[in-house]
Write a protein that holds these residues in place. Structure first.
Motif, mmCIF file in Angstrom:
data_model
loop_
_atom_site.group_PDB
_atom_site.id
_atom_site.type_symbol
_atom_site.label_atom_id
_atom_site.label_comp_id
_atom_site.label_asym_id
_atom_site.label_seq_id
_atom_site.Cartn_x
_atom_site.Cartn_y
_atom_site.Cartn_z
ATOM 1 N N TYR A 412 0.800 -1.221 0.000
ATOM 2 C CA TYR A 412 0.000 0.000 0.000
ATOM 3 C C TYR A 412 0.836 1.277 0.000
ATOM 4 N N ASN A 413 2.150 1.148 0.156
ATOM 5 C CA ASN A 413 3.051 2.290 0.007
ATOM 6 C C ASN A 413 3.904 2.154 -1.248
ATOM 7 N N LEU A 414 3.450 1.360 -2.185
ATOM 8 C CA LEU A 414 4.226 1.060 -3.391
ATOM 9 C C LEU A 414 4.605 2.302 -4.187
ATOM 10 N N PRO A 415 3.697 3.249 -4.451
ATOM 11 C CA PRO A 415 4.102 4.451 -5.209
ATOM 12 C C PRO A 415 5.223 5.233 -4.533
ATOM 13 N N GLN A 416 5.176 5.347 -3.206
ATOM 14 C CA GLN A 416 6.209 6.095 -2.498
ATOM 15 C C GLN A 416 7.550 5.364 -2.544
ATOM 16 N N LEU A 417 7.503 4.032 -2.392
ATOM 17 C CA LEU A 417 8.752 3.276 -2.440
ATOM 18 C C LEU A 417 9.333 3.218 -3.850
ATOM 19 N N GLN A 418 8.489 3.262 -4.865
ATOM 20 C CA GLN A 418 9.022 3.275 -6.226
ATOM 21 C C GLN A 418 9.827 4.542 -6.479
ATOM 22 N N ALA A 419 9.318 5.671 -6.010
ATOM 23 C CA ALA A 419 10.066 6.920 -6.154
ATOM 24 C C ALA A 419 11.377 6.875 -5.372
ATOM 25 N N THR A 430 14.365 -6.138 -4.377
ATOM 26 C CA THR A 430 13.376 -6.372 -3.316
ATOM 27 C C THR A 430 12.037 -5.750 -3.677
ATOM 28 N N PHE A 431 12.093 -4.559 -4.251
ATOM 29 C CA PHE A 431 10.870 -3.867 -4.641
ATOM 30 C C PHE A 431 10.110 -4.663 -5.711
ATOM 31 N N ILE A 432 10.822 -5.125 -6.719
ATOM 32 C CA ILE A 432 10.177 -5.878 -7.806
ATOM 33 C C ILE A 432 9.588 -7.184 -7.270
ATOM 34 N N HIS A 433 10.314 -7.848 -6.392
ATOM 35 C CA HIS A 433 9.821 -9.111 -5.823
ATOM 36 C C HIS A 433 8.533 -8.888 -5.037
ATOM 37 N N GLN A 434 8.495 -7.840 -4.238
ATOM 38 C CA GLN A 434 7.303 -7.549 -3.447
ATOM 39 C C GLN A 434 6.133 -7.174 -4.346
ATOM 40 N N THR A 435 6.418 -6.422 -5.420
ATOM 41 C CA THR A 435 5.367 -6.025 -6.354
ATOM 42 C C THR A 435 4.771 -7.232 -7.058
ATOM 43 N N GLN A 436 5.617 -8.128 -7.512
ATOM 44 C CA GLN A 436 5.143 -9.324 -8.196
ATOM 45 C C GLN A 436 4.349 -10.228 -7.246
ATOM 46 N N TYR A 462 -2.172 1.214 -10.235
ATOM 47 C CA TYR A 462 -0.895 1.934 -10.284
ATOM 48 C C TYR A 462 0.190 1.064 -10.922
ATOM 49 N N ILE A 463 0.214 -0.224 -10.569
ATOM 50 C CA ILE A 463 1.228 -1.118 -11.137
ATOM 51 C C ILE A 463 1.058 -1.233 -12.649
ATOM 52 N N GLU A 464 -0.182 -1.316 -13.099
ATOM 53 C CA GLU A 464 -0.428 -1.462 -14.537
ATOM 54 C C GLU A 464 -0.089 -0.197 -15.320
#
Length: 470
Positions: A412-419, A430-436, A462-464
């Motif tokens: 639920y904090n994916l947009p902030q962590l992507q930045a 780690t980010f990609i693994h968690q997203t998948q 957001y991911i799409e």
């Protein structure tokens, strides 16, 4: 009774439609409307009482939070709201905790047992028995003819099967149906534990003077008054000294260099605060439970009680400041938010105790008011997107960043962590693994309107629309 049975059967089928092989989402809010409809069917003027109105508000708020976020905390509070509404639909003038207890007893089968007893009792009467026989005779011949024609159609085409392909019921559906017949009768035939219900109804919100004389010196009202003055005077003096010592140590907390120092300081302060507040409220409840409220010369005792509460509020303020220092240095977490929650509820408890003394309210009033307060504060907190708040604060304002903790809060904090990971390449894997992992869980969920919730839908969208590449 037959009408109530048909209503119950319809409710069970609707429950199965909303929750069979589904997760928490819009079905929770839709089920809330079903619950309110059942309460209205039972008694059309139920919603006129203030306590039922409050419980309906809590049900809708907790149901809305569960539909938005689908979190376990919101769902847990939703069940508590259901118990509360069930209890109040039976006896509206109860305390919240007694009402919730009655609702829980109703939901675990006592209401269904009572409903079944009423059903069998009414079935033994001659008019109802004759009506059932007449309905059975009317439906028997059409049912048999239908079975014959089904056999002919199945003989003509063996692939035509209503039982093997289309309407096979699995164990989960059967268990959900049984659960519905166990707890849904609580909305139509609520059960109340008479022992606790009568005891609670006899407790007034206002203290009344007891016109009787005490026997013996130790039980005399003057002796109790003097003891209260001595005790509160000593405790006030001790707490005043402790507050002075704590104030002198604030600079040490401001310049602490390790997390363990501030953590230990916060934990010690909270532990002391818990014991101090419990003691403070217990003493006030004891000395102002009966006739000391009307003692002609109780002014000194009242002033000492006010002072005791105010000093505890100051202790609360020091603990709040210490927790704030901890957060400024080492970031925001759910546990540190929990400390703020406890401090806020503690302050409300002290203020309500102050009001109790001033307005000569009873101990029951204090428990009832604070129960409602805790209930609604917890519900409102579930509506806050805390993951986003924690991540935003820790990445922008905290002096020390615990990024591993923030990754535990995904997705639920994916947009902030992507930045954040765009400038910290070591975190990309780690980010990609968690997203998948989130996408895999999301795709396995039933893609139906019942399981839809806003938080998961928002992250998936957001991911799409924001693909992430190494």
């Amino acid at each position: 009774m037959p009408r109530a049975f048909y209503v119950l059967l319809t409710a069970v089928l609707l429950q199965n439609y909303l929750f069979y092989n589904q997760s928490a989402g819009l079905n929770v809010m839709a089920f809330s409307l079903l619950v309110l409809g059942l309460v209205y069917v039972r008694k059309t003027d139920s919603f006129r009482h203030p306590t039922i109105q409050l419980s309906v508000l809590g049900l809708l708020l907790s149901g809305g939070s569960a539909s938005l976020y689908g979190g376990s905390t919101a769902v847990l509070l939703y069940f508590a709201s259901l118990f509360l509404l069930v209890g109040y639909s039976s006896v509206p003038r109860l305390s919240p905790y007694v009402s919730a207890f009655n609702g829980m007893l109703s939901s675990v089968g006592l209401a269904s047992f009572e409903a079944g007893s009423q059903w069998f009792a009414s079935s033994n009467s001659k008019p109802t028995h004759r009506q059932l026989i007449r309905q059975f005779r009317i439906l028997l011949l059409p049912f048999l003819i239908t079975i014959v024609f089904y056999g002919l159609y199945y003989w003509a085409n063996p692939d035509f099967s209503l039982f093997e392909n289309s309407y096979t019921l699995d164990t989960n559906y059967v268990l959900l149906t049984i659960l519905g017949f166990i707890w849904l009768p609580a909305l139509l035939f609520p059960y109340s534990a008479q022992l606790f219900t009568k005891a609670d109804l006899n407790l007034s919100n206002t203290v009344t003077r007891i016109r009787s004389r005490y026997s013996g010196h130790l039980l005399g009202l003057k002796w109790e008054y003097r003891q209260g003055v001595a005790m509160l005077g000593m405790l006030n003096l001790l707490l005043l000294v402790f507050l002075g010592f704590e104030s002198s140590m604030l600079n040490k907390g401001r310049h602490a260099i390790t997390a363990s120092e501030l953590s230990q300081s916060v934990h010690d302060s909270v532990n002391v605060l818990i014991l101090s507040i419990l003691l403070a409220i217990s003493l006030v409840l004891f000395y102002f439970r009966k006739n000391l409220n009307f003692f002609p010369k109780n002014r000194l005792l009242v002033q000492l009680a006010y002072t005791w509460i105010v000093l505890n509020l100051l202790l609360l303020g020091i603990t709040t400041y210490t927790n704030t220092l901890y957060i400024q240095n080492y970031g925001l977490t759910y546990k540190r938010i929990g400390v703020y929650l406890w401090l806020f509820l503690t302050g409300c408890g002290l203020l309500s105790t102050l009001y109790k003394i001033h307005s000569k309210k009873s101990n029951a009033f204090l428990f009832r008011v604070n129960s409602w307060l805790c209930y609604f504060v917890l519900i409102l907190l579930t509506a806050v997107p805390w993951v986003e708040v924690i991540t935003q604060y820790n990445l922008t304002k905290a002096r020390t960043r615990d990024v591993s903790y923030l990754f535990q809060l995904m997705p639920y904090n994916l947009p902030q962590l992507q930045a954040y990971t765009t400038t910290h390449s070591e975190l990309k894997d780690t980010f990609i693994h968690q997203t998948q992992a989130f996408q895999n869980r999301y795709r396995k969920r039933p893609q139906t309107w019942q399981s839809w919730n806003y938080a998961d839908w928002k992250i998936n969208q957001y991911i799409e629309t924001h693909p992430f590449s190494k």
